[in-house]
Write a protein that holds these residues in place. Sequence first.
Motif: not given
Length: 483
Positions: A272-275, A350-359
């Motif tokens: 979910f993150w890149v530097p 950024q696209a993966n970030q939208s799924w982070f709350p569910a994860f």
Amino acid sequence: MSRRHWIDDWRPEDADFWDETGAKTARRNLIWSIFAEHLGFSVWLIWSVSSAFLVAQGFDFTPGQLFFLVALPNLVGSLLRVPYTLAVPRFGGRNWTMMSAGLLLVPTLGFAYAVTQPSTPYWVFCLIAATAGLGGGNFASSMANINFFYPAAKKGAALGLNAAGGNLGVALIQLLLPVIVGSAGIFGLVKASSGGVHLERAAFVYAALAVVAVLAAFFFMDNITSAKSSPREQLSIMRSRQTWVMALLYIGTFGSFIGYSAAMPLLIKLNFWVPDPAPLGTGIYFAYFAFLGALIGSATRPLGGWLADRWGGAKVTLGAFIGMVVFTLAVLWTLMQLTPNPDASPAIAQANQSWFPAFLGFFMLVFAATGIGNGSTYKMIPAIFRREAELATTPGTAERDAELAGATKKSSAAVGIIGAVGAVGGFLIPIAFNSPWVSNPLDATKSAFVAFTIFYAICALVTSVVYLRPQAVRVGELADARI
């Protein structure tokens, strides 16, 4: 030898004794046991967060090498739990707490040296990370010691509190380490240090606290004379089938808790993150959320012990495993929605970030279930051996009293064996998340969660078959709904 801190008369099952003197003494020892164990867990997991900062510090390590650094303390900590348990009856709970707290100076000062030397080779990092396993051994000796202090009816809550206090060390090291070392932490409310990240600061803080723990044990804790037993007597518990059944279940509960706690910072960072762009990169900054799972798992552990005291440990443990199956499948579903990001692309992050709350939400439910299962399984251990003693003797006889005293010693020894086997899960989980035979980290993570789900289902089945079969089938066995 001074007898000042040795208690020769200890009868926790005697209600009058407990009310007059026992409860106060047990509570005092529990408080300082929690403090020492808390530090042990913190040192044990110090690599879980610091490993995510090593690359930024200039160390050229691959994701596989970082996951191994995270896993190695868990392996060593699991192996040390057996000798640490044997040490309590050999040296006394107070004396061993002093010794084990003092040993925490080895991994903390070694950590401080390694991270300040840019030329430190990877094998030295592995060696120092392995010594962090000394903190993992503290759990077994602490639990074995506290088991002697409390009556059977209160063991679930007492052991749950003791374990939760230690488990909170995982959450606090993951929460506070970024702050102490000068990185951003606590959801960005604390700004990063202008002087950069200094990982050695965390090591010096915990080295100082280890000295405090030694002094606190020296002045405020006690040894119980009746807790004495030989290593041969303690290790005889390995011949009991119940020891290995409970060890299997504890891999599922505690092994999951410590393994997920160790791996979570790197899981968030890789998926979910890149530097780029600096300083906080794109996506979800791992340091803001790494501690949440361990915090929730620690907080629910006393709840599991309390529920087990009220409803029976087996029922609560079964419920915990069912929850782990459901919630792990939910985590797997969220991972199926992600896009692999091998090239560290900000757009993919950024696209993966939208799924982070569910994860995150489903993962927190997994942690909650592991905590409840941790508390309930540790209630089951003394209950099982006490029930075996009751089935083998006649009420009101001297033989019954002797068997019950022996059951307490057996359960304390079993804590070490079961804890050692269970903690191996803390080594296997980070390794599974970086399976070398899988093409990319995201696929490795998915396959790992599939395997974990199957294992939890097996644990649920074992709990049901061994401890919750119909009463008629269990005649002559552990036919007690309170186990």
